[in-house]
Design a protein around this motif. Structure first.
Motif, PDB file in Angstrom:
ATOM      1  N   SER A   1       0.830  -1.207   0.000  1.00 14.26           N
ATOM      2  CA  SER A   1       0.000   0.000   0.000  1.00 14.26           C
ATOM      3  C   SER A   1       0.862   1.254   0.000  1.00 14.26           C
ATOM      4  O   SER A   1       0.589   2.224  -0.731  1.00 14.26           O
ATOM      5  N   GLU A   2       1.918   1.265   0.802  1.00  8.66           N
ATOM      6  CA  GLU A   2       2.818   2.408   0.816  1.00  8.66           C
ATOM      7  C   GLU A   2       3.534   2.561  -0.518  1.00  8.66           C
ATOM      8  O   GLU A   2       3.709   3.685  -1.019  1.00  8.66           O
ATOM      9  N   LEU A   3       3.942   1.442  -1.111  1.00  5.77           N
ATOM     10  CA  LEU A   3       4.610   1.509  -2.408  1.00  5.77           C
ATOM     11  C   LEU A   3       3.674   2.020  -3.492  1.00  5.77           C
ATOM     12  O   LEU A   3       4.041   2.925  -4.262  1.00  5.77           O
ATOM     13  N   PHE A   4       2.474   1.484  -3.548  1.00  7.52           N
ATOM     14  CA  PHE A   4       1.513   1.928  -4.552  1.00  7.52           C
ATOM     15  C   PHE A   4       1.126   3.392  -4.346  1.00  7.52           C
ATOM     16  O   PHE A   4       0.904   4.130  -5.311  1.00  7.52           O
ATOM     17  N   GLY A   5       1.042   3.813  -3.083  1.00 10.50           N
ATOM     18  CA  GLY A   5       0.718   5.208  -2.832  1.00 10.50           C
ATOM     19  C   GLY A   5       1.801   6.151  -3.310  1.00 10.50           C
ATOM     20  O   GLY A   5       1.512   7.258  -3.789  1.00 10.50           O
ATOM     21  N   SER A   6       3.066   5.727  -3.202  1.00  8.30           N
ATOM     22  CA  SER A   6       4.165   6.593  -3.625  1.00  8.30           C
ATOM     23  C   SER A   6       4.312   6.678  -5.135  1.00  8.30           C
ATOM     24  O   SER A   6       4.851   7.649  -5.661  1.00  8.30           O
ATOM     25  N   ILE A   7       3.835   5.655  -5.864  1.00  7.97           N
ATOM     26  CA  ILE A   7       3.972   5.668  -7.330  1.00  7.97           C
ATOM     27  C   ILE A   7       2.642   5.882  -8.037  1.00  7.97           C
ATOM     28  O   ILE A   7       2.570   5.788  -9.273  1.00  7.97           O
ATOM     29  N   GLY A   8       1.593   6.168  -7.280  1.00  9.73           N
ATOM     30  CA  GLY A   8       0.314   6.508  -7.883  1.00  9.73           C
ATOM     31  C   GLY A   8      -0.529   5.338  -8.341  1.00  9.73           C
ATOM     32  O   GLY A   8      -1.389   5.513  -9.219  1.00  9.73           O
ATOM     33  N   LEU A   9      -0.337   4.158  -7.783  1.00 15.49           N
ATOM     34  CA  LEU A   9      -1.122   2.981  -8.174  1.00 15.49           C
ATOM     35  C   LEU A   9      -2.159   2.583  -7.127  1.00 15.49           C
ATOM     36  O   LEU A   9      -2.900   1.633  -7.355  1.00 15.49           O
ATOM     37  N   PHE A  10      -2.188   3.301  -6.011  1.00 13.30           N
ATOM     38  CA  PHE A  10      -3.160   2.955  -4.972  1.00 13.30           C
ATOM     39  C   PHE A  10      -4.557   3.352  -5.430  1.00 13.30           C
ATOM     40  O   PHE A  10      -4.776   4.420  -6.001  1.00 13.30           O
ATOM     41  N   GLU A  11      -5.538   2.468  -5.171  1.00 21.01           N
ATOM     42  CA  GLU A  11      -6.926   2.634  -5.602  1.00 21.01           C
ATOM     43  C   GLU A  11      -7.028   2.772  -7.120  1.00 21.01           C
ATOM     44  O   GLU A  11      -7.741   3.629  -7.649  1.00 21.01           O
ATOM     45  N   THR A  12      -6.309   1.919  -7.833  1.00 19.99           N
ATOM     46  CA  THR A  12      -6.402   1.843  -9.289  1.00 19.99           C
ATOM     47  C   THR A  12      -6.571   0.382  -9.698  1.00 19.99           C
ATOM     48  O   THR A  12      -6.162  -0.536  -8.979  1.00 19.99           O
TER      49      THR A  12
END
Length: 285
Positions: free
Chosen positions: A137-148
């Protein structure tokens, strides 16, 4: 002397008939919840409050298609089916493609550290999904993939690959070496060998893997609840939201849950022959 084989034959037939009857009864018992959900999806909330779904067996006139009309009018649930397909299909195809390439490489290509890398892949099989939720979740949030949708697809692909590589590598390793060597003598390169020889022989195993992966992704709720777009949730999350928002919204939940079951059942029965072939081939090997 002649009656003994006949008695044995009759006893064998009787035992086989009893086994068939038992298997049919076990199958019907296993399908009973699905039948109950199907009947409930055609009963109004008032009828369900008056009694269980089995009342339709004695009063079939109480069945109605109004629930499905309300479901089709619910854009959240109907749209979630499309969103779920947009996740399940790419996640399944990616796992099949990458798993097949990696399985072939681990089975028949020589490269440094091959055995150690395969041991790492096998070790990843025991890593639970829950362990990766927070760091990913932290990784996806930093690269813009969270909630996609892409984030959910990547997560399912990453966690589906270890089993895919393990399964397909073991299956491909059983292909006779002489067959591959003959193809190489005919001038086939590795890609042509993979496409013309390995993939056709590994079709049953790949089909079985595809069924398992699709069912896992389609029925998943935990990963979808964490990583999926809240505005476009998959069907499992959409149905859960109906419970939270409207309480016992049975006129939407029952037909929605049944429709969410229909797609995996159609996929399974469509590839049933390949699935059985893959299981039997794995058992024989």
């Amino acid at each position: 002397m002649s009656t003994l084989p006949t008695a044995r034959s009759l006893a064998s037939r009787a035992a086989g008939g009893a086994l068939r009857v038992f298997l049919v009864l076990a199958g019907l018992f296993w399908l009973l919840p699905t039948l109950g959900l199907l009947v409930s999806s055609f009963l109004s909330p008032t009828a369900l409050n008056d009694g269980g779904w089995w009342q339709a067996l004695t009063a079939p006139s109480r069945l109605t298609a109004d629930n499905y009309e309300r479901l089709l009018a619910n854009e959240t649930v109907t749209g979630s089916l499309i969103d779920t397909a947009a996740i399940a299909v790419p996640a399944t195809l990616l796992v099949l493609a990458l798993g097949a390439f990696a399985g072939y490489a681990f089975a028949w290509l020589e490269f440094p550290g091959r055995d150690w890398l395969f041991l790492i892949v096998v070790a990843l099989l025991v890593v639970p999904v829950q362990v990766a939720l927070i760091p990913v979740s932290e990784l996806f949030g930093s690269i813009g993939l969270f909630e996609t949708t892409a984030g959910v697809v990547l997560f399912h692909t990453a966690f589906g690959l270890p089993f895919a590589v393990f399964l397909l590598r073991n299956f491909f390793a059983e292909i006779p070496r002489e067959l591959l060597e003959a193809a190489r003598l005919d001038g086939a390169g590795e890609l042509r060998l993979f496409a013309r020889v390995v993939l056709p022989l590994g079709g049953p195993a790949i089909a079985s893997l595809g069924i398992f992966q699709f069912l896992w992704v389609w029925n998943d709720m935990l990963v979808a609840l964490v990583f999926a777009d809240s505005a476009h949730p998959p069907v499992t999350v959409a149905l859960q939201q109906q419970v939270r928002q409207f309480g016992n919204n049975i006129d939407v939940l029952a037909p929605g849950a049944f429709l969410s079951m229909v797609v995996p059942l159609v996929v399974f029965f469509a590839f049933q022959r390949q699935f059985v072939s893959g299981v039997m081939a794995g058992a024989i090997k």
